[in-house]
Design an enzyme around this catalytic site. Structure first.
Site, mmCIF file in Angstrom:
data_model
loop_
_atom_site.group_PDB
_atom_site.id
_atom_site.type_symbol
_atom_site.label_atom_id
_atom_site.label_comp_id
_atom_site.label_asym_id
_atom_site.label_seq_id
_atom_site.Cartn_x
_atom_site.Cartn_y
_atom_site.Cartn_z
ATOM 1 N N THR A 76 0.797 -1.222 0.000
ATOM 2 C CA THR A 76 0.000 0.000 0.000
ATOM 3 C C THR A 76 0.834 1.278 0.000
ATOM 4 O OG1 THR A 76 -1.424 1.318 1.472
ATOM 5 C CG2 THR A 76 -0.168 -0.420 2.522
ATOM 6 N N GLU A 89 0.251 3.584 1.866
ATOM 7 C CA GLU A 89 0.365 3.980 3.274
ATOM 8 C C GLU A 89 1.748 3.651 3.847
ATOM 9 O OE1 GLU A 89 -1.791 5.243 5.991
ATOM 10 O OE2 GLU A 89 -2.737 6.190 4.275
ATOM 11 N N TYR A 108 -1.780 0.154 11.003
ATOM 12 C CA TYR A 108 -2.094 -0.522 9.731
ATOM 13 C C TYR A 108 -0.867 -0.557 8.831
ATOM 14 C CZ TYR A 108 -3.667 -0.960 4.882
ATOM 15 O OH TYR A 108 -3.786 -1.345 3.574
ATOM 16 N N LYS A 125 1.648 -3.522 7.429
ATOM 17 C CA LYS A 125 1.847 -3.750 5.991
ATOM 18 C C LYS A 125 3.328 -3.634 5.611
ATOM 19 C CE LYS A 125 -2.279 -4.440 4.015
ATOM 20 N NZ LYS A 125 -2.586 -5.495 3.046
HETATM 21 P P1 NAP Z 1 -11.598 -4.670 2.000
HETATM 22 O O1 NAP Z 1 -12.739 -4.322 1.105
HETATM 23 O O2 NAP Z 1 -11.598 -4.146 3.392
HETATM 24 O O3 NAP Z 1 -11.470 -6.264 2.042
HETATM 25 C C1 NAP Z 1 -10.670 -6.906 2.986
HETATM 26 C C2 NAP Z 1 -10.844 -8.394 2.841
HETATM 27 O O4 NAP Z 1 -10.023 -9.056 3.825
HETATM 28 C C3 NAP Z 1 -12.284 -8.886 3.084
HETATM 29 O O5 NAP Z 1 -12.554 -9.928 2.188
HETATM 30 C C4 NAP Z 1 -12.192 -9.414 4.510
HETATM 31 O O6 NAP Z 1 -13.171 -10.390 4.813
HETATM 32 C C5 NAP Z 1 -10.815 -10.047 4.471
HETATM 33 N N1 NAP Z 1 -10.278 -10.335 5.802
HETATM 34 C C6 NAP Z 1 -10.248 -9.524 6.877
HETATM 35 N N2 NAP Z 1 -9.724 -10.163 7.936
HETATM 36 C C7 NAP Z 1 -9.419 -11.422 7.518
HETATM 37 C C8 NAP Z 1 -8.883 -12.559 8.160
HETATM 38 N N3 NAP Z 1 -8.542 -12.556 9.450
HETATM 39 N N4 NAP Z 1 -8.703 -13.690 7.423
HETATM 40 C C9 NAP Z 1 -9.053 -13.721 6.117
HETATM 41 N N5 NAP Z 1 -9.582 -12.670 5.460
HETATM 42 C C10 NAP Z 1 -9.766 -11.526 6.160
HETATM 43 O O7 NAP Z 1 -10.223 -4.196 1.341
HETATM 44 P P2 NAP Z 1 -9.904 -3.834 -0.177
HETATM 45 O O8 NAP Z 1 -10.117 -2.375 -0.376
HETATM 46 O O9 NAP Z 1 -10.536 -4.798 -1.078
HETATM 47 O O10 NAP Z 1 -8.318 -4.027 -0.190
HETATM 48 C C11 NAP Z 1 -7.738 -5.289 -0.503
HETATM 49 C C12 NAP Z 1 -6.312 -5.339 0.019
HETATM 50 O O11 NAP Z 1 -5.540 -4.312 -0.573
HETATM 51 C C13 NAP Z 1 -6.181 -5.128 1.520
HETATM 52 O O12 NAP Z 1 -5.109 -5.919 1.960
HETATM 53 C C14 NAP Z 1 -5.829 -3.651 1.654
HETATM 54 O O13 NAP Z 1 -5.103 -3.437 2.844
HETATM 55 C C15 NAP Z 1 -4.975 -3.469 0.411
HETATM 56 N N6 NAP Z 1 -4.984 -2.131 -0.183
HETATM 57 C C16 NAP Z 1 -6.161 -1.540 -0.517
HETATM 58 C C17 NAP Z 1 -6.153 -0.300 -1.123
HETATM 59 C C18 NAP Z 1 -7.433 0.399 -1.521
HETATM 60 O O14 NAP Z 1 -7.379 1.604 -1.791
HETATM 61 N N7 NAP Z 1 -8.560 -0.306 -1.584
HETATM 62 C C19 NAP Z 1 -4.921 0.321 -1.428
HETATM 63 C C20 NAP Z 1 -3.740 -0.344 -1.097
HETATM 64 C C21 NAP Z 1 -3.777 -1.568 -0.486
HETATM 65 P P3 NAP Z 1 -14.670 -9.969 5.293
HETATM 66 O O15 NAP Z 1 -15.443 -9.708 4.048
HETATM 67 O O16 NAP Z 1 -15.096 -11.162 6.072
HETATM 68 O O17 NAP Z 1 -14.508 -8.715 6.136
HETATM 69 N N1 GDD Z 2 -12.468 7.109 6.480
HETATM 70 C C1 GDD Z 2 -12.555 8.452 6.574
HETATM 71 N N2 GDD Z 2 -13.693 8.995 7.107
HETATM 72 N N3 GDD Z 2 -11.530 9.216 6.146
HETATM 73 C C2 GDD Z 2 -11.660 10.561 6.215
HETATM 74 C C3 GDD Z 2 -12.814 11.169 6.738
HETATM 75 C C4 GDD Z 2 -13.873 10.349 7.215
HETATM 76 O O1 GDD Z 2 -14.906 10.811 7.690
HETATM 77 N N4 GDD Z 2 -12.644 12.521 6.669
HETATM 78 C C5 GDD Z 2 -11.453 12.732 6.119
HETATM 79 N N5 GDD Z 2 -10.846 11.554 5.849
HETATM 80 C C6 GDD Z 2 -9.501 11.401 5.268
HETATM 81 C C7 GDD Z 2 -8.583 10.453 6.047
HETATM 82 O O2 GDD Z 2 -8.025 11.098 7.181
HETATM 83 C C8 GDD Z 2 -7.556 10.126 4.962
HETATM 84 O O3 GDD Z 2 -6.571 11.117 4.908
HETATM 85 C C9 GDD Z 2 -8.367 10.169 3.658
HETATM 86 O O4 GDD Z 2 -9.614 10.815 3.990
HETATM 87 C C10 GDD Z 2 -8.678 8.796 3.069
HETATM 88 O O5 GDD Z 2 -9.202 7.966 4.100
HETATM 89 P P1 GDD Z 2 -9.785 6.506 3.795
HETATM 90 O O6 GDD Z 2 -10.787 6.587 2.710
HETATM 91 O O7 GDD Z 2 -10.189 5.909 5.098
HETATM 92 O O8 GDD Z 2 -8.539 5.741 3.149
HETATM 93 P P2 GDD Z 2 -7.003 5.647 3.603
HETATM 94 O O9 GDD Z 2 -6.211 6.458 2.630
HETATM 95 O O10 GDD Z 2 -6.827 5.926 5.023
HETATM 96 O O11 GDD Z 2 -6.719 4.093 3.402
HETATM 97 C C11 GDD Z 2 -7.126 3.423 2.203
HETATM 98 O O12 GDD Z 2 -6.119 3.532 1.225
HETATM 99 C C12 GDD Z 2 -4.872 2.900 1.581
HETATM 100 C C13 GDD Z 2 -3.902 3.154 0.420
HETATM 101 O O13 GDD Z 2 -3.307 4.397 0.563
HETATM 102 C C14 GDD Z 2 -7.411 1.968 2.582
HETATM 103 O O14 GDD Z 2 -8.017 1.326 1.479
HETATM 104 C C15 GDD Z 2 -6.142 1.222 2.953
HETATM 105 O O15 GDD Z 2 -6.429 -0.177 3.104
HETATM 106 C C16 GDD Z 2 -5.110 1.420 1.815
HETATM 107 O O16 GDD Z 2 -3.911 0.780 2.145
#
Ligand code: NAP
Ligand code: GDD
Length: 344
Positions: free
Chosen positions: A129, A131, A154, A158
């Site tokens: 990520t 992050e 988090y 990672k």
């Molecule tokens: P998400 O929607 O929160 O999905 C997370 C998945 O992990 C869900 O299927 C969840 O299962 C499963 N999980 C949680 N705890 C687990 C456990 N103990 N054992 C097995 N599975 C478990 O996340 P996403 O946005 O699809 O992201 C996918 C991956 O990419 C994550 O690793 C996240 O950290 C990483 N990532 C995401 C982003 C982004 O912007 N979306 C960016 C960079 C990296 P349940 O459905 O049961 O909760």
């Molecule tokens: N969730 C949330 N809720 N975020 C807020 C809010 C709120 O009400 N208001 C402002 N934010 C700001 C957070 O402080 C952050 O700076 C930004 O919006 C994005 O927050 P999120 O959407 O929660 O995502 P994230 O950037 O913290 O994390 C996501 O992206 C990562 C990759 O950079 C997640 O998907 C992580 O799993 C992933 O690794």
């Protein structure tokens, strides 16, 4: 030709659901590790599960549970593993740091170790990520060489997963790669992430509900892409000749404030901002109605402020590039959200 067999963790999540569809379209046999819950968690993939034509198989398992991971790897004999499972919410990780570390860090180690223990010749993708970076303005745009300085439980979990993936690649010759993905969104995004929260509340306001959108840091800059496109990048990373680590991003940054403006523009409202910091408020420019307000409850103890990725390396090696800009992404999410609420 040898059948391609994919094993996923996190297949019920946003990315996993798109990746399953993508892999099935490429004729993979797809196995998904689903953790047990007291409610159904498969709504994003129910269309797949309920249609027998798909070569899809669900299995109970958990990143906490080495024995299930070992057994599934030994019996399924996957050719590719995508480790997307995680406690993926940054703000929540401050509340449950130990749990987050167990799942995200040690969970990754459990899979890698199971591959060695079972002597399985299989490619491994780790969901790393943006992050991992500090998010300090001076580091923008971040690429594969930008120093990593994680700032939440988090991202620290990672960071372990990122390094253990690299270590198993170097120590045991595993084909193990990190995709360092910047934020990516879609209609399937979890409801507590900021983009989904914004589009949902704006759609509620559009349908006449008397709501105020309460947010934390409006100044945060994120590089938001479209999740459906990012899963292809994950797959491409595993189709390379050699394992390696790649940034996946759009190269463009948008503040949370700008995202709010774009979502309101979709429903024909222009936001006028007033006040600063915790006192900042957003009003409908025409009617002067209060629509957005800052709530300190949504601030994080440490914030990652500027994330904008440089995707040159993956573009050069695989040809992958983003196709959806921020305006189009907001439209995709708003089109979906507005329809959802009418349905209820
Ligand atoms: P998400 O929607 O929160 O999905 C997370 C998945 O992990 C869900 O299927 C969840 O299962 C499963 N999980 C949680 N705890 C687990 C456990 N103990 N054992 C097995 N599975 C478990 O996340 P996403 O946005 O699809 O992201 C996918 C991956 O990419 C994550 O690793 C996240 O950290 C990483 N990532 C995401 C982003 C982004 O912007 N979306 C960016 C960079 C990296 P349940 O459905 O049961 O909760
Ligand atoms: N969730 C949330 N809720 N975020 C807020 C809010 C709120 O009400 N208001 C402002 N934010 C700001 C957070 O402080 C952050 O700076 C930004 O919006 C994005 O927050 P999120 O959407 O929660 O995502 P994230 O950037 O913290 O994390 C996501 O992206 C990562 C990759 O950079 C997640 O998907 C992580 O799993 C992933 O690794």
């Amino acid at each position: 030709m040898k059948k391609k067999i994919a094993l996923l963790t996190g297949g019920t999540g946003q990315d996993g659901s798109y990746l399953i569809e993508f892999l099935l379209s490429k004729k993979y046999e797809v196995h998904n590790i689903v953790r047990r819950s007291s409610v159904f968690t498969t709504s994003r993939i129910d269309k797949i599960i309920n249609n027998k034509k798909y070569d899809y198989y669900g299995h109970y398992g958990d990143l906490f549970d080495s024995s299930s991971l070992n057994r599934l790897i030994r019996t399924i004999k996957p050719t590719e593993i995508y480790n997307l499972g995680a406690q993926s919410h940054v703000a929540v990780s401050f509340k449950i740091p130990e749990y987050t570390s167990e799942v995200n860090a040690i969970g990754t180690l459990r899979i890698l170790d199971a591959l060695i223990e079972t002597n399985t010749n299989c490619k491994f993708y780790q969901a790393s990520t943006s992050e991992l970076f500090s998010g300090f303005k001076s580091t923008v745009p971040q690429n594969e060489k930008t120093p990593m300085e994680p700032r939440s439980p988090y991202s620290i979990s990672k960071l372990y997963a990122y390094w253990i993936t690299k270590n198993y690649r170097e120590a045991y010759g595993l084909f193990a790669s990190n995709g360092i993905l910047f934020n990516h969104e879609s209609p399937r995004r979890g409801g507590t992430f900021v983009t989904k929260k914004i589009v949902r509340e704006v759609a509620n306001i559009y349908h006449g509900q008397n709501k105020i959108l309460k947010l934390g840091n409006l100044n945060s800059v994120r590089d938001w892409g479209y999740a459906k496109e990012y899963v292809e990048a994950m797959w491409l990373i595993l189709q390379q000749k050699k394992p390696d680590d790649f940034v996946v991003a759009t190269g463009k940054g948008t503040t949370v404030r700008e995202f709010v403006e774009l979502a309101f523009n979709y429903i024909g409202i222009e936001i006028k901002w007033s006040g600063k910091g915790i006192n900042e408020k957003g009003y409908d420019k025409k009617s002067n109605k209060l629509l957005v307000q800052v709530d300190k409850k949504y601030f994080r103890p440490t914030e990652v402020e500027f994330l904008i990725g440089d995707y040159k390396k993956i573009n050069k090696k695989t040809g992958w590039k983003p196709k959806t800009n921020i305006k189009k992404l907001v439209k995709i999410m708003m089109d979906y959200e507005v329809k959802q609420i009418v349905k209820i």
